[in-house]
Design an enzyme around this catalytic site. Structure first.
Site, PDB file in Angstrom:
ATOM      1  CD  GLU A 172      68.668   9.013  33.837  1.00  0.00           C
ATOM      2  OE1 GLU A 172      69.412   8.219  33.250  1.00  0.00           O
ATOM      3  OE2 GLU A 172      68.977  10.216  34.066  1.00  0.00           O
ATOM      4  CD  GLU A 215      63.914  23.300  25.516  1.00  0.00           C
ATOM      5  OE1 GLU A 215      63.881  24.039  26.533  1.00  0.00           O
ATOM      6  OE2 GLU A 215      62.886  22.864  24.949  1.00  0.00           O
ATOM      7  CG  MET A 278      59.898  25.471  21.148  1.00  0.00           C
ATOM      8  SD  MET A 278      60.907  24.603  22.371  1.00  0.00           S
ATOM      9  CE  MET A 278      62.535  25.282  22.015  1.00  0.00           C
ATOM     10  CB  THR A 279      56.183  31.414  19.072  1.00  0.00           C
ATOM     11  OG1 THR A 279      55.408  30.376  18.439  1.00  0.00           O
ATOM     12  CG2 THR A 279      57.272  31.864  18.134  1.00  0.00           C
ATOM     13  CE1 TYR A 280      56.536  26.408  24.312  1.00  0.00           C
ATOM     14  CE2 TYR A 280      55.428  26.489  22.177  1.00  0.00           C
ATOM     15  CZ  TYR A 280      56.261  25.837  23.079  1.00  0.00           C
ATOM     16  OH  TYR A 280      56.825  24.638  22.744  1.00  0.00           O
ATOM     17  CD  GLU A 281      56.519  28.719  29.548  1.00  0.00           C
ATOM     18  OE1 GLU A 281      57.288  28.502  30.500  1.00  0.00           O
ATOM     19  OE2 GLU A 281      55.282  28.899  29.680  1.00  0.00           O
ATOM     20  CD1 TRP A 404      54.080  23.451  26.278  1.00  0.00           C
ATOM     21  CD2 TRP A 404      54.842  21.562  25.355  1.00  0.00           C
ATOM     22  NE1 TRP A 404      54.594  22.687  27.282  1.00  0.00           N
ATOM     23  CE2 TRP A 404      55.069  21.523  26.752  1.00  0.00           C
ATOM     24  CE3 TRP A 404      55.220  20.465  24.571  1.00  0.00           C
ATOM     25  CZ2 TRP A 404      55.684  20.435  27.378  1.00  0.00           C
ATOM     26  CZ3 TRP A 404      55.831  19.388  25.190  1.00  0.00           C
ATOM     27  CH2 TRP A 404      56.061  19.378  26.561  1.00  0.00           C
TER      28      TRP A 404
END
Length: 423
Positions: A172, A215, A278-281, A404
């Site tokens: 939440e 995650e 998720m090929t970033y960050e 994203w």
């Protein structure tokens, strides 16, 4: 398509004249402000129309598309200035086709929060095969947290973009919680009611698949996570609804860390219909200044992924944002500000600094000093970095790419995508 890098003294009009293109269209295709200001080192996409239609009284977008045998969505994609909205006026010039030819076909997916600005959403939807509203989380009792996704779904339906339901371990408060994922993964009795609720939701709202994103899953739940994804896929298969699972960017099977250990590429790749990498960050809020999605690191992930997962099941992660770090960077103290790619360019313009391009990372960057004397370092995405990553889809034989996210406008990014691929 070509990408022009702005040199000192150049203007929108001089560049448009150099290539024989419409300056207003050049501005629109690159998100250039009404003042026409440019930064030295800024990348501009230059598009060369093959066929142009001059709109006359009585024309509609649908009638124009039919007359030339192209889809309405393609007409939108060829004319970013339309913003995905069905409004055209006599005197408008619409591009029917461009000189450049796509290098292949691609499936695209974009994530969006319900509070996205509607013009931003509508402008990006023609370029998306799928839209994934973010996110249906999990309650403390193991049910679905609701999502106000009505407007996103109606706009997607209006343009013909397929909606995917997003299931995450978010609470939440908007944070990922491994307590919520553990609740589901370690209690098989809770999985069936959750899956029934998922099926009821996709049926009621018209979702055409489910994207799972748990995650920080504890490593001991590695097999349980894959088993849950497989169970969900089995239940959705009779409805012909695929299951996608998001994977942290690993470079080898035994990679340590809470982000990685339960994301078993082999197990999850087999359990799901498709995977989203998720090929970033790499560059992130609390890390040192660097590219968000540096190409060498991305390639390392892809080289490993294809040893565990069939390429045609893979969607490549594409970032649509940058970061602005105050300097000097201090680990645990410095926090970067997340910014749009357009904001990054505007900062370079406002502070009169030249944008650099890191050839190794394949990403634009620059430094500036703000009006109170604080130095900053900025990394972001532009047409060059976008093209470099998108070409990996064809190189590796992937299914497509996932963005994203769609929350910020990125005109030149969508034009690069449209130039490279049939969507």
């Amino acid at each position: 398509m070509l990408i022009h890098v702005v040199q000192a003294g150049e203007t929108i009009y001089s560049i448009a004249t150099q290539y024989g293109v419409n300056p207003a269209r050049l501005m629109s295709d690159n998100g250039v402000g009404e003042d026409g200001a440019l930064a030295v080192g800024q990348a501009l996409v230059v598009l060369f129309p093959r066929v142009i239609h001059a709109v006359t009284e009585g024309d509609t977008l649908s009638s124009i598309a039919r007359a030339y045998g192209i889809s309405l969505r393609q007409l939108y994609r060829n004319n970013y200035f339309l913003g995905g909205r069905d409004a055209v006026y006599p005197g408008n010039a619409l591009v029917i086709s461009y000189v450049s030819r796509p290098i292949g076909s691609i499936v695209t997916n974009g994530y969006a929060y319900p509070h996205i600005r509607r013009p931003t959403l509508q402008a990006s939807l023609p370029y998306m095969t799928c839209l994934t509203p973010f996110t249906y989380g999990i309650t403390a009792a193991g049910g679905l947290l609701p999502l106000q996704d009505g407007l996103l779904l109606s706009d997607a339906a209006a343009i013909g973009t397929t909606p995917l339901m997003h299931l995450s371990s978010i609470t939440e408060t908007g944070d990922f919680s491994n307590a919520r994922s553990t609740l589901i993964l370690t209690n098989p009795a809770l999985q069936e009611p959750l899956i029934e609720e998922i099926i009821a939701t996709v049926t009621e709202k018209g979702y055409r698949g489910v994207d799972v994103d748990f995650e920080f899953v504890p490593p001991e739940e590695r097999e349980a996570y894959a088993a849950f994804v497989a169970r969900l896929r089995e239940r959705l298969a009779p409805l012909r609804l695929p299951v996608i699972v998001a994977l942290a960017p690993k470079t080898y099977a035994g990679q340590k860390g809470l982000l990685y250990e339960a994301h078993d590429y082999a197990l999850l790749g087999a359990a799901a219909d498709f995977v989203f990498l998720m090929t970033y960050e790499w560059g992130y809020t609390y890390g040192p200044p660097m590219a968000v999605s540096p190409l060498p690191q991305v390639r390392s992930v892809l080289d490993y992924a294809v040893t565990e997962i069939a390429p045609e099941k893979i969607l490549l992660g594409m970032p649509n944002y940058g970061y602005d770090w105050p300097l000097p960077f201090q680990q645990g103290v410095t926090a970067a500000r997340s910014i749009s790619n357009g904001t990054a360019v505007r900062l370079a313009i406002d502070y009169g600094v030249e944008i650099q391009y890191d050839e190794r990372a394949q990403a634009p960057c620059f430094r500036y000093t703000d009006r109170v004397g604080t130095a900053h370092e900025v990394w972001f995405e532009d047409a060059r970095s976008t093209e470099a990553k998108l070409r990996l889809v064809a190189e590796y034989g992937f299914r497509g790419a996932g963005y994203w996210n769609l929350m910020r406008p990125f005109a030149q990014g969508w034009n690069v995508l449209n130039s490279l691929y049939n969507i």
